[in-house]
Write a protein that holds these residues in place. Structure first.
Motif, mmCIF file in Angstrom:
data_model
loop_
_atom_site.group_PDB
_atom_site.id
_atom_site.type_symbol
_atom_site.label_atom_id
_atom_site.label_comp_id
_atom_site.label_asym_id
_atom_site.label_seq_id
_atom_site.Cartn_x
_atom_site.Cartn_y
_atom_site.Cartn_z
ATOM 1 N N ILE A 61 0.995 -5.258 2.852
ATOM 2 C CA ILE A 61 -0.443 -5.445 3.101
ATOM 3 C C ILE A 61 -0.899 -4.543 4.246
ATOM 4 O O ILE A 61 -1.945 -3.897 4.160
ATOM 5 C CB ILE A 61 -0.749 -6.928 3.389
ATOM 6 N N GLU A 62 -0.123 -4.495 5.322
ATOM 7 C CA GLU A 62 -0.464 -3.626 6.444
ATOM 8 C C GLU A 62 -0.442 -2.149 6.033
ATOM 9 O O GLU A 62 -1.308 -1.368 6.436
ATOM 10 C CB GLU A 62 0.499 -3.863 7.598
ATOM 11 N N LEU A 63 0.530 -1.758 5.228
ATOM 12 C CA LEU A 63 0.602 -0.394 4.734
ATOM 13 C C LEU A 63 -0.622 -0.065 3.882
ATOM 14 O O LEU A 63 -1.227 1.004 4.024
ATOM 15 C CB LEU A 63 1.895 -0.207 3.920
ATOM 16 N N PHE A 64 -1.000 -0.970 3.029
ATOM 17 C CA PHE A 64 -2.159 -0.788 2.165
ATOM 18 C C PHE A 64 -3.443 -0.669 2.980
ATOM 19 O O PHE A 64 -4.268 0.221 2.731
ATOM 20 C CB PHE A 64 -2.245 -1.958 1.176
ATOM 21 N N THR A 65 -3.630 -1.536 3.961
ATOM 22 C CA THR A 65 -4.838 -1.473 4.778
ATOM 23 C C THR A 65 -4.880 -0.200 5.617
ATOM 24 O O THR A 65 -5.947 0.377 5.807
ATOM 25 C CB THR A 65 -4.965 -2.700 5.693
ATOM 26 N N SER A 66 -3.732 0.245 6.114
ATOM 27 C CA SER A 66 -3.733 1.491 6.886
ATOM 28 C C SER A 66 -4.073 2.688 5.999
ATOM 29 O O SER A 66 -4.761 3.624 6.428
ATOM 30 C CB SER A 66 -2.382 1.700 7.575
ATOM 31 N N LYS A 67 -3.628 2.681 4.754
ATOM 32 C CA LYS A 67 -3.959 3.767 3.813
ATOM 33 C C LYS A 67 -5.475 3.757 3.526
ATOM 34 O O LYS A 67 -6.092 4.825 3.465
ATOM 35 C CB LYS A 67 -3.201 3.600 2.488
ATOM 36 N N ILE A 68 -6.048 2.587 3.363
ATOM 37 C CA ILE A 68 -7.479 2.497 3.124
ATOM 38 C C ILE A 68 -8.263 2.979 4.336
ATOM 39 O O ILE A 68 -9.237 3.726 4.206
ATOM 40 C CB ILE A 68 -7.875 1.047 2.749
ATOM 41 N N GLU A 69 -7.830 2.563 5.517
ATOM 42 C CA GLU A 69 -8.516 2.980 6.738
ATOM 43 C C GLU A 69 -8.437 4.501 6.923
ATOM 44 O O GLU A 69 -9.418 5.136 7.300
ATOM 45 C CB GLU A 69 -7.919 2.281 7.955
ATOM 46 N N SER A 70 -7.297 5.075 6.644
ATOM 47 C CA SER A 70 -7.165 6.530 6.782
ATOM 48 C C SER A 70 -7.996 7.264 5.724
ATOM 49 O O SER A 70 -8.509 8.353 5.968
ATOM 50 C CB SER A 70 -5.692 6.952 6.703
ATOM 51 N N PHE A 71 -8.118 6.666 4.561
ATOM 52 C CA PHE A 71 -8.938 7.264 3.508
ATOM 53 C C PHE A 71 -10.418 7.229 3.870
ATOM 54 O O PHE A 71 -11.158 8.165 3.599
ATOM 55 C CB PHE A 71 -8.715 6.533 2.176
ATOM 56 N N LEU A 72 -10.858 6.146 4.505
ATOM 57 C CA LEU A 72 -12.267 5.980 4.848
ATOM 58 C C LEU A 72 -12.688 6.828 6.049
ATOM 59 O O LEU A 72 -13.870 7.061 6.236
ATOM 60 C CB LEU A 72 -12.586 4.509 5.106
ATOM 61 N N LYS A 73 -11.736 7.260 6.853
ATOM 62 C CA LYS A 73 -12.087 8.067 8.042
ATOM 63 C C LYS A 73 -12.391 9.491 7.694
ATOM 64 O O LYS A 73 -12.266 10.081 6.782
ATOM 65 C CB LYS A 73 -10.952 8.032 9.061
#
Length: 73
Positions: A61-73
Motif C-alpha cells: 500500500i505504501e509503495l502504491f501510494t508513493s508511486k501515485i504521489e510521484s506520478f502526480l508531481k
C-alpha cells in the motif's frame, strides 16, 4: 417508464402491464446477490492467501501510494 421499487413490482407481478418490469427487476436482484457472493468468496480467498503466506500488505500500500504521489508531481 418511471422507476419503481421492487416491492411495487412484486405486488403487481401477475399483472401483464408490470410482468416484464418485475422479471427484469428480479433478474437484477439475483445478479447482484450472485456478484456479492462471488466478490465475498474472492476477498476471503485473497485474505486467506495473505494470512497463509505472511504477506505484509502495508508495504504494498505504501509503495502504491508513493508511486501515485510521484506520478502526480
Amino acid at each position: 417508464m418511471a422507476h419503481h421499487t421492487y416491492t411495487f413490482l412484486k405486488k403487481r407481478k401477475h399483472e401483464p402491464k408490470w410482468r416484464d418490469a418485475y422479471i427484469n427487476a428480479k433478474l437484477k436482484r439475483i445478479a447482484l446477490v450472485l456478484f456479492t457472493i462471488v466478490l465475498f468468496i474472492w476477498i476471503s480467498v485473497f485474505y486467506r492467501y495473505i494470512q497463509a503466506n505472511n504477506i505484509d500488505i502495508m508495504h504494498y500500500i505504501e509503495l502504491f501510494t508513493s508511486k501515485i504521489e510521484s506520478f502526480l508531481k
